[in-house]
Design a protein around this motif. Structure first.
Motif, mmCIF file in Angstrom:
data_model
loop_
_atom_site.group_PDB
_atom_site.id
_atom_site.type_symbol
_atom_site.label_atom_id
_atom_site.label_comp_id
_atom_site.label_asym_id
_atom_site.label_seq_id
_atom_site.Cartn_x
_atom_site.Cartn_y
_atom_site.Cartn_z
ATOM 1 N N ILE A 5 0.829 -1.206 0.000
ATOM 2 C CA ILE A 5 0.000 0.000 0.000
ATOM 3 C C ILE A 5 0.869 1.265 0.000
ATOM 4 C CG2 ILE A 5 -1.917 -1.160 1.142
ATOM 5 C CD1 ILE A 5 -1.105 0.437 3.696
ATOM 6 N N GLU A 6 2.198 1.079 0.033
ATOM 7 C CA GLU A 6 3.100 2.230 0.109
ATOM 8 C C GLU A 6 2.870 3.258 -1.007
ATOM 9 O OE1 GLU A 6 7.806 3.417 0.420
ATOM 10 O OE2 GLU A 6 7.265 1.308 0.401
ATOM 11 N N PRO A 7 2.699 2.862 -2.269
ATOM 12 C CA PRO A 7 2.446 3.875 -3.304
ATOM 13 C C PRO A 7 1.170 4.682 -3.053
ATOM 14 C CG PRO A 7 3.047 1.798 -4.319
ATOM 15 C CD PRO A 7 2.842 1.530 -2.854
ATOM 16 N N ASN A 8 0.138 4.031 -2.519
ATOM 17 C CA ASN A 8 -1.113 4.740 -2.223
ATOM 18 C C ASN A 8 -0.926 5.746 -1.088
ATOM 19 O OD1 ASN A 8 -2.405 3.222 -4.167
ATOM 20 N ND2 ASN A 8 -3.086 1.685 -2.717
#
Length: 70
Positions: A5-8
């Motif tokens: 979920i890091e990019p989000n």
């Protein structure tokens, strides 16, 4: 395999900085030579030398002309 979920989260945080008109720089953008050199010389997440690259950087100055790096 679970997807990161890091990019989000990065997109959400960058949107907040943009909405507040903060002068942020992304991972590979230069903020100033002194800070860039310090990050380059600092240990990476895995403990190696050189390679600390935060997702975003903000350098702010207060009314007393003190700088704060976020």
């Amino acid at each position: 395999m679970a997807q990161s979920i890091e990019p989000n989260i990065a997109d959400l945080a960058n949107g907040w900085m943009k909405s507040y008109n903060l002068p942020y720089k992304l991972e590979q953008e230069t903020i100033n030579s002194e800070i860039d050199n310090a990050l380059k010389d600092y240990e990476s997440k895995s403990g190696g030398k050189g390679g600390n690259r935060p997702d975003a950087k903000v350098l702010l100055q207060d009314k007393n002309l003190n700088y704060f790096l976020y």
